[in-house]
Enzyme design. Structure first.
Site, PDB file in Angstrom:
ATOM      1  N   LYS A 252       1.107  -1.086  -0.121  1.00 19.28           N
ATOM      2  CA  LYS A 252      -0.267   0.059  -0.160  1.00 19.28           C
ATOM      3  C   LYS A 252       0.742   1.545   0.290  1.00 19.28           C
ATOM      4  O   LYS A 252       0.639   2.419  -0.160  1.00 19.28           O
ATOM      5  CB  LYS A 252      -1.084   0.059   1.571  1.00 19.28           C
ATOM      6  CG  LYS A 252      -1.811  -0.949   1.042  1.00 19.28           C
ATOM      7  CD  LYS A 252      -2.878  -0.459   0.139  1.00 19.28           C
ATOM      8  CE  LYS A 252      -3.957  -1.883   0.310  1.00 19.28           C
ATOM      9  NZ  LYS A 252      -5.025  -1.419  -0.812  1.00 19.28           N
TER      10      LYS A 252
HETATM   11  C1  LIG Z   1      -2.817  -7.070   3.251  1.00 16.41           C
HETATM   12  C2  LIG Z   1      -3.730  -6.724   1.863  1.00 16.41           C
HETATM   13  N1  LIG Z   1      -3.616  -8.093   1.264  1.00 16.41           N
HETATM   14  C3  LIG Z   1      -4.584  -7.468   0.062  1.00 16.41           C
HETATM   15  C4  LIG Z   1      -5.404  -6.647  -0.638  1.00 16.41           C
HETATM   16  C5  LIG Z   1      -5.859  -6.464  -1.727  1.00 16.41           C
HETATM   17  O1  LIG Z   1      -5.124  -5.495  -2.915  1.00 16.41           O
HETATM   18  P1  LIG Z   1      -5.679  -4.143  -3.615  1.00 16.41           P
HETATM   19  O2  LIG Z   1      -6.432  -3.589  -2.314  1.00 16.41           O
HETATM   20  O3  LIG Z   1      -4.758  -3.810  -4.144  1.00 16.41           O
HETATM   21  O4  LIG Z   1      -7.015  -4.772  -4.158  1.00 16.41           O
HETATM   22  C6  LIG Z   1      -4.864  -5.404  -0.004  1.00 16.41           C
HETATM   23  C7  LIG Z   1      -5.358  -4.520   0.165  1.00 16.41           C
HETATM   24  O5  LIG Z   1      -6.476  -3.454   0.840  1.00 16.41           O
HETATM   25  C8  LIG Z   1      -4.156  -5.597   1.454  1.00 16.41           C
HETATM   26  O6  LIG Z   1      -4.365  -4.983   3.271  1.00 16.41           O
END
Ligand SMILES: Cc1ncc(COP(=O)(O)O)c(C=O)c1O
Length: 456
Positions: A43
């Site tokens: 992130k």
């Molecule tokens: C721990 C975690 N895994 C996976 C994701 C998924 O990624 P994306 O939001 O880019 O689809 C997020 C995002 O919220 C996350 O915080």
């Protein structure tokens, strides 16, 4: 060479080959390990991009305040961007979140407002409403909204996608990632498919989320929605950042399978990753086992670090309470006998045998302990170390029968007793155990048998 600030270290995370978990799968599986970012998650990439895009078009001006309803990774990324660029941060989050998460955000200078969990999103006390209220009332404040802000997807199109393409020298054939806001998979897939339209993309979804069914039928089915525990992936809404045409297939993974796979990534590959990393890898490997070919190369993106889940999936009591703990298969006494190389014949010694002869028998047979019998009964036991001690103290015992200095008989165990039970019964005082097989033959199990079984 040095960096001018922490945000310059975002991105360029390593791509690491799996060496164990890929057993039985044709082709190469590579993990894109995003916890190497300074905020320990993927992130960081979107946080800095959302902030810089907002600066460019005036949504955020010097001295401004970043406000987001976030529980974790995005908050950390935004906090780092705010530090480097001189903004204030206010995060609202629900009180079900762990104290550690709140402390982490405060540690990097953010103001955290804790709101009640058990209220609807529309309730003025909810963390969504409170974030919105702050955004409306604080001048020069910016509400990034990672779900619908397309800078999220663009960050991955501009950084993660090109990194994966270059690190694989254009050989990537498959890309897999969990889908939450959808930014990661949509941005990376768009870039990869532009380089090679044949690249296949696999989105990992959870049970309790709408994505898979929506992709397959076009229907937003509220019946698909129910509470689940995995953090970060799956949704009960359709965020703007999910580009369904960029995702070839969805696969769903349970909370339990994800938790077990995350623990295996840590233990077997040395990648100490978060819960949704287990979802991504479990789904990717299940798909790869059926479909991947010898020359294929699959990249699986692992979003964050394991420390944030120490109280959950990395806590054995928590895992047990949730019925998630892996069963470890222990060998039984019977397995030990079956796997023994060479003779299974039990060597015993009559109670009337002189001590000197007993020592000879032990050394000729190359054994350290022996059961003592009288009238076909087990009446005692001898071990070489104890014999030696006693003979040093009283050399004249050499001609006496072993019944004079033997110890109590070795303990009998069941052939179904498992290795953990057997090893708890063997100690300094009890050097061996006895077991009867189905043919009523008696065998001895020693410490070295247990060590052999544990190491095989
Ligand atoms: C721990 C975690 N895994 C996976 C994701 C998924 O990624 P994306 O939001 O880019 O689809 C997020 C995002 O919220 C996350 O915080």
């Amino acid at each position: 060479m040095y960096y001018n600030s922490i945000i310059e270290t975002i991105g360029n995370t390593p791509l690491i080959k799996l060496n164990t978990l890929n057993e039985g799968i044709e082709g190469t599986i590579l993990a894109k390990v995003e916890y190497f970012n300074p905020g320990n998650s993927v992130k960081d990439r979107i946080a800095i991009k959302m902030v810089e895009d907002a600066e460019k078009d005036g949504r955020l001006r010097p001295g401004g305040t970043i406000i987001e309803g976030t529980s974790g990774n995005t908050g950390m990324g935004l906090a780092l961007a705010a530090i480097a660029k001189g903004y204030k941060c206010i995060f609202t989050l629900a009180d079900k979140q762990s104290q550690e998460k709140i402390d982490i955000l405060r540690a990097v200078g953010a103001e955290v407002v804790v709101c009640p969990t058990n209220v609807s999103p529309e309730d003025p006390r909810s963390y969504y409403s409170v974030a919105k209220k702050y955004n409306e009332s604080i001048p020069n404040s910016f509400y990034p909204n990672q779900y619908d802000n397309l800078s999220n997807q663009a960050a991955h199109y501009e950084t993660t996608g090109p990194e994966v393409w270059e690190q694989t020298e254009g050989k990537i054939t498959h890309f897999a990632a969990g889908v939450g806001t959808g930014g990661t998979i949509s941005g990376v897939s768009k870039y990869l498919k532009e380089q090679n339209a044949e690249v296949f993309t696999l989105g990992i979804d959870t049970y309790g989320s709408v994505f898979k069914k929506y992709k397959e039928t076009g229907e937003f089915d509220e019946k698909e929605v129910f509470p689940y525990l995995t953090e970060g992936i799956g949704e009960d809404i359709l965020p703007e950042n999910v580009a369904f045409d960029m995702i070839d297939e969805f696969i769903k993974v349970t909370d339990k399978d994800a938790a077990i796979m995350a623990r295996r990534l840590s233990r077997e590959e040395g990648m100490f990753v978060g819960w949704s990393c287990g979802s991504a890898m479990h789904g990717a490997l299940r798909w790869a086992r059926k479909n991947l070919k010898k020359d294929d190369m699959m990249v699986v993106l692992l979003p964050d670090h394991g420390t944030r889940y120490l109280g959950k999936i990395y806590n054995d009591s928590w895992m047990k309470d949730h019925g998630y703990l892996e069963k470890r298969e222990f060998a039984t006494a019977q397995d030990i006998l079956l796997n023994r190389n060479g003779s299974n014949e039990l060597v015993t010694i009559p109670a009337s045998t002189p001590v000197g002869d007993a020592i000879k028998i032990l050394s000729e047979r190359g054994i350290s302990q022996i059961p003592v019998t009288e009238n076909e009964e087990f009446v005692g036991s001898l071990t070489d170390s104890k014999l030696l001690h006693k003979l040093i103290e009283e050399p004249e015992l050499r001609g006496e029968p072993v019944s004079k200095l033997m110890d109590k008989p070795f303990q009998f165990v069941s052939s179904r007793d498992t290795l953990d039970v057997l090893s708890s019964l063997i100690d300094k005082e009890n050097k061996a155990l006895m077991v009867r097989d189905q043919l009523n033959q008696v065998h001895i199990i020693t410490q070295s048998d247990l060590l052999m079984a544990m190491s095989s």
